[in-house]
Design a protein around this motif. Structure first.
Motif, PDB file in Angstrom:
ATOM      1  N   LEU A 162       2.964  -3.232   0.218  1.00  0.00           N
ATOM      2  CA  LEU A 162       2.539  -3.359  -1.184  1.00  0.00           C
ATOM      3  C   LEU A 162       3.747  -3.504  -2.118  1.00  0.00           C
ATOM      4  N   LEU A 217      -5.245  -1.661  -5.806  1.00  0.00           N
ATOM      5  CA  LEU A 217      -5.424  -2.696  -4.783  1.00  0.00           C
ATOM      6  C   LEU A 217      -6.915  -2.999  -4.698  1.00  0.00           C
ATOM      7  N   VAL A 256      -0.789  -4.751   2.488  1.00  0.00           N
ATOM      8  CA  VAL A 256      -1.835  -5.551   1.847  1.00  0.00           C
ATOM      9  C   VAL A 256      -1.766  -6.988   2.361  1.00  0.00           C
ATOM     10  N   ASP A 287      -4.746 -10.459  -1.436  1.00  0.00           N
ATOM     11  CA  ASP A 287      -5.430  -9.338  -2.096  1.00  0.00           C
ATOM     12  C   ASP A 287      -5.165  -9.351  -3.595  1.00  0.00           C
ATOM     13  N   VAL A 344      -3.911  -7.380  -6.687  1.00  0.00           N
ATOM     14  CA  VAL A 344      -3.055  -6.224  -6.996  1.00  0.00           C
ATOM     15  C   VAL A 344      -2.835  -6.159  -8.503  1.00  0.00           C
TER      16      VAL A 344
END
Ligand code: URA
Length: 312
Positions: free
Chosen positions: A83, A109, A121, A125, A127
């Motif tokens: 991340l 997230l 992640v 994704d 974020v």
């Protein structure tokens, strides 16, 4: 590029072991080599090369495949990354700052707050940092051999040609030049979207080695050569080249190694003594050379080169 120039560039290729060779005494030895290789080359090319022949040679030495060799994504095949890497790649902040934001509960997230700094992640994704969505952007590193008449700004109100035009098909990311070269200067220019690397490469504290091939309007006198070698005072401070050497026996061509990235620094150094720089070519930048990179062409840096620049 003529044979003499090509030979000079070759000689400038940096290795730790030949770095000490870049001085005035060894110039003579190199010049003898050059004369010999000029003779060899002139035997091969007794007539001037035609445009077709030049194109053929360019293609042979520099294919599209080579140009794109390192364009492939560096993402893991499953597309999963830490991340903090996702956040730092978005340009939001460094990985370290991202970790503290994650711990402080400022990162979401796919809509859920995450506080585990080890979280992985997918690059697709969603974020959010401090309530704002950030987007993963892969870092791109492109080395261009800049031709003259291109400006290094991202756009030009006067409508002059910009270096970004030369790399517009290289990637979809928004890249920009690391440092600057004058419009008339040719040679190595790095372009990237890696803000941290740009900061490191251009910060006065870490300024990286650059070598310029300087063509003057008249022979550079030995007395001025020696003064420049010991350093001179310009309007914005003292400057001393790390190395300086004659390139041709007519003394109008000089190789200069400096770390400073100040505006017009090379031109100003010679102007100080009443010389005009008629042509300026950057042949070395922070460990990168022009080898196999014809004027106007670009290539992606290799992973090894990227690692080397990150280590600097
Ligand atoms: N020094 C100059 O004077 N011009 C450049 O483009 C780069 C260094």
């Amino acid at each position: 590029m003529n044979n003499r120039r090509r030979n000079f560039d070759k000689k400038r290729r940096y290795t730790k072991s030949n770095d000490k060779d870049y001085n005035e005494n060894s110039y003579k030895r190199r010049n003898d080599d050059r004369k010999q290789s000029d003779k060899d080359d002139s035997r091969k090319y007794s007539k001037p090369l035609t445009e077709e022949k030049k194109d053929e040679l360019r293609k042979k030495h520099y294919s599209k495949k080579k140009q794109l060799k390192h364009a492939k994504t560096n993402l893991p095949t499953d597309g999963m990354i830490r991340l903090n890497k996702y956040i730092s790649n978005s340009g939001e902040c460094s990985r370290r700052v991202a970790d503290s934001m994650i711990s402080a509960g400022k990162v979401k997230l796919n809509g859920k707050t995450i506080t585990d700094v080890g979280t992985k992640v997918h690059y697709k994704d969603k974020v959010e940092v401090n309530g704002k969505q950030v987007f993963f952007e892969e870092k791109k590193y492109i080395l261009l051999n800049k031709p003259k008449d291109y400006v290094t700004t991202s756009d030009d109100p006067e409508g002059r040609k910009i270096v970004l035009d030369l790399v517009k098909n290289a990637c979809s990311e928004r890249i920009y030049p690391v440092g600057r070269l004058d419009r008339a200067t040719t040679g190595l220019l790095l372009l990237t979207n890696d803000g941290e690397m740009t900061k490191r490469l251009t910060h006065p504290r870490y300024e990286k080695k650059k070598i310029y091939h300087v063509f003057l309007d008249k022979p550079f006198l030995k007395v001025d050569f020696n003064k420049l070698k010991s350093g001179i005072e310009l309007e914005d401070g003292f400057i001393q080249p790390d190395e300086i050497s004659y390139v041709e026996s007519d003394k109008k061509q000089v190789g200069v190694e400096i770390h400073s990235g100040k505006k017009h620094i090379v031109r100003r150094m010679f102007k100080h003594f009443g010389y005009q720089v008629v042509k300026l070519d950057r042949v070395y930048f922070a460990g990168l050379t022009k080898r196999n990179l014809p004027r106007g062409k670009w290539r992606f840096l290799t992973e090894e080169e990227i690692r080397m620049l990150k280590l600097f």
